[in-house]
Write an enzyme that holds these catalytic residues in place. Sequence first.
Site, mmCIF file in Angstrom:
data_model
loop_
_atom_site.group_PDB
_atom_site.id
_atom_site.type_symbol
_atom_site.label_atom_id
_atom_site.label_comp_id
_atom_site.label_asym_id
_atom_site.label_seq_id
_atom_site.Cartn_x
_atom_site.Cartn_y
_atom_site.Cartn_z
ATOM 1 N N ARG A 59 0.813 -1.235 0.060
ATOM 2 C CA ARG A 59 -0.126 0.030 0.086
ATOM 3 C C ARG A 59 0.774 1.125 0.055
ATOM 4 O O ARG A 59 0.386 2.200 -0.727
ATOM 5 C CB ARG A 59 -1.160 -0.041 1.128
ATOM 6 C CG ARG A 59 -1.712 1.412 1.444
ATOM 7 C CD ARG A 59 -2.805 1.311 2.342
ATOM 8 N NE ARG A 59 -2.733 0.486 3.537
ATOM 9 C CZ ARG A 59 -1.927 0.914 4.675
ATOM 10 N NH1 ARG A 59 -1.188 1.906 4.585
ATOM 11 N NH2 ARG A 59 -1.828 -0.034 5.422
ATOM 12 N N TYR A 112 -17.236 16.482 -15.107
ATOM 13 C CA TYR A 112 -17.772 15.330 -15.244
ATOM 14 C C TYR A 112 -18.627 14.833 -14.006
ATOM 15 O O TYR A 112 -18.555 15.300 -12.885
ATOM 16 C CB TYR A 112 -16.448 14.198 -15.100
ATOM 17 C CG TYR A 112 -16.741 12.685 -14.765
ATOM 18 C CD1 TYR A 112 -17.575 11.987 -15.450
ATOM 19 C CD2 TYR A 112 -16.476 12.065 -13.365
ATOM 20 C CE1 TYR A 112 -17.905 10.638 -15.231
ATOM 21 C CE2 TYR A 112 -16.622 10.690 -13.094
ATOM 22 C CZ TYR A 112 -17.363 10.212 -13.997
ATOM 23 O OH TYR A 112 -17.818 8.750 -13.857
ATOM 24 N N ASP A 184 -8.461 18.658 -14.598
ATOM 25 C CA ASP A 184 -8.570 17.309 -14.967
ATOM 26 C C ASP A 184 -8.120 17.141 -16.283
ATOM 27 O O ASP A 184 -8.965 17.771 -17.068
ATOM 28 C CB ASP A 184 -10.178 16.913 -14.566
ATOM 29 C CG ASP A 184 -10.449 15.510 -14.912
ATOM 30 O OD1 ASP A 184 -9.778 14.981 -15.764
ATOM 31 O OD2 ASP A 184 -11.354 15.014 -14.396
ATOM 32 N N LYS A 209 -8.730 6.302 -19.133
ATOM 33 C CA LYS A 209 -9.164 6.317 -20.358
ATOM 34 C C LYS A 209 -8.142 6.616 -21.540
ATOM 35 O O LYS A 209 -7.518 5.542 -21.545
ATOM 36 C CB LYS A 209 -9.815 7.934 -20.177
ATOM 37 C CG LYS A 209 -11.049 8.113 -19.236
ATOM 38 C CD LYS A 209 -12.279 7.243 -19.364
ATOM 39 C CE LYS A 209 -13.066 6.920 -18.336
ATOM 40 N NZ LYS A 209 -13.135 7.647 -17.064
HETATM 41 N N1 PLP Z 1 -12.631 12.911 -14.945
HETATM 42 C C1 PLP Z 1 -13.229 12.604 -15.886
HETATM 43 C C2 PLP Z 1 -13.054 13.959 -16.976
HETATM 44 C C3 PLP Z 1 -13.946 11.426 -16.367
HETATM 45 O O1 PLP Z 1 -14.419 11.515 -17.430
HETATM 46 C C4 PLP Z 1 -13.919 10.311 -15.364
HETATM 47 C C5 PLP Z 1 -14.522 9.207 -15.572
HETATM 48 O O2 PLP Z 1 -15.326 9.114 -16.782
HETATM 49 C C6 PLP Z 1 -13.136 10.435 -14.134
HETATM 50 C C7 PLP Z 1 -12.748 11.783 -13.964
HETATM 51 C C8 PLP Z 1 -13.312 9.671 -13.108
HETATM 52 O O3 PLP Z 1 -12.448 8.338 -13.346
HETATM 53 P P1 PLP Z 1 -12.889 7.051 -13.062
HETATM 54 O O4 PLP Z 1 -13.983 6.329 -13.618
HETATM 55 O O5 PLP Z 1 -11.483 6.382 -13.287
HETATM 56 O O6 PLP Z 1 -13.021 6.857 -11.616
#
Ligand code: PLP
Length: 389
Positions: A59, A112, A184, A209
């Site tokens: 961890r 998101y 992000d 992604k």
């Molecule tokens: N940020 C964006 C722009 C996203 O599209 C997503 C998920 O679709 C996330 C954060 C969250 O990521 P995760 O699904 O890996 O937890």
Amino acid sequence: MSDERRTESTAHQNFETIAIHAGNTADPLTGAVVPPIYQVSTYKQDGVGGLRGGYEYSRSANPTRSALEENLAALEGGRRGLAFASGLAAEDCLLRALLAPGDHVVIPNDAYGGTFRLFAKVAGRWGVEFSVADTSDVEAVRAAATERTKLVWVETPSNPLLGITDIAAVAGVARSIGARLVVDNTFASPYLQQPLALGADVVVHSTTKYMGGHSDVVGGALVTADEALGEELAFHQNAMGAVAGPFDAWLVLRGVKTLAVRMDRHSENASRVAEMLSAHPRVSSVLYPGLESHPGHDVAVKQMKSFGGMVSFRVADGEAAAVEVCDRAKLFTLGESLGGVESLIEHPGRMTHASVAGSLLEVPSDLVRLSVGIESADDLLADLRAALA
Ligand code: PLP
């Protein structure tokens, strides 16, 4: 050149080289050119406290995850990278490390859905307040800030409306009010956009992604150029425990090696899709920052290398027609997520963004979102034309 020296020197190399070499030192035991998957929880100590390479418990640190974390830091031009079990785990760690009850955050009006839910339904319960602002408007960000604002959160391009925020300009606002800027960078990836160089304090990724790139892993990351902040985040990563497992870290590390070539192809294919849709009679508008008609086009040209693989569009005949287009596409697989080599289609209002229904972040019901993959663009265009026919 020794492996150690090669890793040190990646700071002066180009992105494509860094993506393949940073963190990827040959295995000291066998010379394996790909870091092994250290599927292990604990490590033999040479006497009490005699740790080999600093590893005591996975961890806290694991060699496969360390390789990825070094790679992520180098890709974003940062000093500290941290890999998590998901993008939301990374976001949660960041919030708990940097915020306390009574603090305030400015978040985008097209964040998101899961990010919004984290603020509205989780962080809100322990006393963190937030305001929603159109972050593409720098003055709106300034107006939304309060004297208790500790973080400004930006997502650019945004999910699913492909809004563009001027990172350098918002960094200036954040600095002027003593807040930190979080970007992000999931939709762009560090190949297309480098927020730390533009003034951001922390970059967030859902590595699920484009970084992973093959729809086979869920992961997240935080990267910062500030060493003290990196230490603080690393403390919380260990204290909270939502780390990336060794196999997941290995999959992301493998994925990023082809990030540059994939992003070039995603961007090329998405541009062709956006152009075709713009001329289609059943499409009322196309949201793609590469189109000159996009309100954020000039800022995107300034801060992005190209415009990425995400395209959203509105279907002229409304929600039922938008759902029908999603159902009729064949090569575009109907599914959530994005950023993999295969093309995906979805209806955000009923799928990925259902959690923001009824809020300020509600998305148009006639919206369709595409994650344009790296298949033949001709085949993708034919599939969309058939779905829209
Ligand atoms: N940020 C964006 C722009 C996203 O599209 C997503 C998920 O679709 C996330 C954060 C969250 O990521 P995760 O699904 O890996 O937890």
